[in-house]
Design a protein around this motif. Structure first.
Motif, short mmCIF file in Angstrom:
data_model
loop_
_atom_site.label_atom_id
_atom_site.label_comp_id
_atom_site.label_asym_id
_atom_site.label_seq_id
_atom_site.Cartn_x
_atom_site.Cartn_y
_atom_site.Cartn_z
N PHE A 92 0.84 -1.19 0.00
CA PHE A 92 0.00 0.00 0.00
C PHE A 92 0.88 1.24 0.00
N LEU A 127 -2.86 9.08 -4.54
CA LEU A 127 -3.79 8.74 -5.61
C LEU A 127 -3.10 8.69 -6.97
N TRP A 130 -1.55 5.39 -7.04
CA TRP A 130 -2.60 4.38 -7.26
C TRP A 130 -2.95 4.30 -8.74
N LYS A 131 -3.08 5.45 -9.41
CA LYS A 131 -3.39 5.45 -10.84
C LYS A 131 -2.28 4.78 -11.64
N ASN A 133 -0.09 2.63 -10.58
CA ASN A 133 -0.07 1.21 -10.24
C ASN A 133 -1.16 0.46 -11.01
N ARG A 134 -2.31 1.09 -11.15
CA ARG A 134 -3.41 0.47 -11.89
C ARG A 134 -3.04 0.28 -13.35
N ILE A 245 -10.99 1.38 -5.29
CA ILE A 245 -9.97 1.83 -4.35
C ILE A 245 -10.27 1.26 -2.97
N ILE A 260 -3.49 3.67 0.83
CA ILE A 260 -4.30 3.17 -0.27
C ILE A 260 -3.67 1.88 -0.77
N LEU A 262 -2.35 -1.17 -2.93
CA LEU A 262 -1.82 -1.34 -4.28
C LEU A 262 -1.96 -2.76 -4.79
N GLU A 264 -4.66 -6.08 -5.01
CA GLU A 264 -6.05 -6.51 -4.86
C GLU A 264 -6.15 -7.84 -4.12
#
Length: 493
Positions: A92, A127, A130-131, A133-134, A245, A260, A262, A264
């Motif tokens: 995370f 964030l 997070w983007k 990483n996605r 998220i 947040i 990272l 799932e």
């Protein structure tokens, strides 16, 4: 902690730990964000995980007071490297952390303060990570489902996981007014800006992991109230299973970390396609392997391989050694073979060399078909006497298998890394093997909620067949022997 970006507001009055993010500019003019990454690791192997991060990423690691967690800085251009770590379960990005958070006396005041923090935390850089990483995950493979997420282990039974209330809000219109310092990230979920008339509203949930007995609130209450404030601030939709998220609230006594997720699902879900009743996490197996420091051309033996998690992890991460996996159970042997084939097929599909330095045999543990003094390292998960075997049988099994392991292991240089929860029986058996094995140290770990020990043994220089320990010890003899003194054992925790 200094705030970063447009998403940062005024500081919380309590004591902060340190800055967790910063921005730099690379040679091309693009912004490189430096953030703090948190990782959950097998309890007891925090130092092993720190060594791996230092070795592979080259940054210093801080081990949390909350066992099973580490923190380290990373730049966004190296974000992909954290997913290649073998010793971490979940990852995370830290939004903010407080080393000595002063909770209010009453529950109402504490929960109200958590709600206020939702709009004051510096969300922007986290964030952005997070983007990114996605995007990295989408490049690697299709997105997996979000259900059945593995939660980090906790030593404290009071540490529970809770979600925000399942309140569905109508989707926001394109021109919906947002708070001034809310990061604009909804558009990142669109395939293209022109593909839809309005931005997709992100779905989220809050997970609270709490340990400590001096809190006036429960994990459920903290997640519910903080999650409600996050929902109001970002205008996201709450969804417990199909979330985009996952916001984390980790509380350990006075240490509070907002983050947040990272990952799932836990990174330990790798290698294994055919599971058994006592399948070990590959992250724990990796920690055991690093403990014995495999060298090139070492012969490494797992005489009770189960599903083959230990030798498979070794064959992938330390391919210069050769691994022999065996078990007396034909179903266990078949699972190991199938797991090996699964990895070989996956590697072939990716264009990698599919071969693995591993072989699998069905055998009698106490009569191994292996030449004397031919094995460099023995590493295995011994029966706990819970789901497999029994405590009563262990009193005969442990001395017998330790003797056979001593026979095949190289005198003077050979090592054994053995995992067991039956500490009393193992200690008795080792005390009767003083001429063949010497216990170096112990790592205490959490295995499915059980307090177990990983014992590192060194094979003495004694020649097999010339010590009293070569004679099989019956249970009666073991029970009449005085308890061995293991105070010299160096324990790592």
């Amino acid at each position: 902690m200094s705030s970063q970006g447009d998403g940062a507001a005024e500081q919380h009055p309590e004591t902060n730990l340190s800055d967790n993010s910063s921005t730099e500019t690379d040679a091309t003019g693009g912004a490189i964000i430096t953030v703090t990454i948190g990782a959950t690791v097998p309890t007891g192997f925090e130092h092993t995980a720190a060594e791996e991060v230092k070795e592979k990423i080259g940054v210093d690691v801080r081990i949390s007071k909350d066992r099973g967690r580490i923190y380290f800085p990373i730049t966004t251009d190296k974000l992909f490297q954290v997913h290649l770590l073998r010793s971490v379960d979940n990852l995370f990005v830290v939004v903010e952390e407080y080393d000595h958070y002063q909770f209010k006396d009453s529950k109402e005041e504490t929960l109200a303060e958590l709600q206020e923090l939702a709009s004051k935390l510096p969300w922007t850089n986290a964030l952005e990570v997070w983007k990114l990483n996605r995007t990295l995950k989408k490049r690697k493979a299709h997105r997996r489902g979000n259900g059945n997420k593995v939660k980090p282990n906790s030593e404290t039974t009071d540490a529970t996981v809770a979600d925000t209330e399942q309140q569905e809000l109508p989707e926001a219109a394109e021109d919906q007014t947002k708070p001034e310092n809310t990061p604009d990230i909804e558009g990142s979920t669109q395939d293209s800006e022109d593909a839809a008339p309005k931005a997709k509203v992100l779905k989220f949930r809050v997970t609270c992991n709490r340990a400590g007995d001096k809190h006036s609130f429960s994990s459920n209450e903290a997640a519910r109230d903080f999650g409600g404030a996050v929902q109001e601030f970002f205008q996201w939709k709450a969804d417990m299973t199909k979330f985009d998220i996952e916001v984390l609230l980790n509380i350990h006594n006075q240490e509070v970390v907002f983050g947040i997720a990272l990952t799932e699902e836990s990174l330990h879900k790798r290698n294994i396609s055919h599971f058994g009743p006592t399948t070990l996490r590959p992250t724990l197996c990796y920690g055991m392997l690093r403990l014995c420091k495999p060298q090139a051309s070492d012969i490494i033996l797992d005489p009770m391989c189960g599903t083959g998690t230990i030798p498979l992890e070794g064959a992938i991460e330390f391919p210069s050694s050769f691994y022999i996996a065996g078990d007396n159970n034909d179903m266990a042997v078949n699972r190991t073979v199938n797991n090996t084939r699964h990895i070989q097929k996956r590697r072939a599909e990716m264009g990698s060399v599919s071969g693995l330095p591993i072989d699998t045999v069905q055998w009698d543990l106490c009569n191994l078909p292996i030449k004397t003094s031919s094995v460099d390292i023995i590493i295995t998960d011994m029966p706990f006497g819970k789901r497999m075997g029994s405590r009563k049988k262990n009193w005969d099994l442990y001395p017998s298998c330790l003797r056979e392991m001593a026979r095949v292991c190289r005198p003077g240089s050979g090592k054994a890394v053995l995992l067991t929860q039956d500490k009393k029986c193992f200690t008795k058996a080792i005390s009767r093997m003083g001429g063949l094995w010497r216990k170096l140290h112990t790592v205490w770990v959490n295995v499915g909620g059980l307090h177990a020990g990983v014992y590192l043994l060194k094979r003495t220089g004694a020649v097999f067949g010339q010590t009293p320990e070569d004679v099989y010890e019956s249970r009666g003899i073991v029970n009449t022997h005085e308890k061995g003194d293991d105070k010299d054992d160096k324990e790592l925790s």
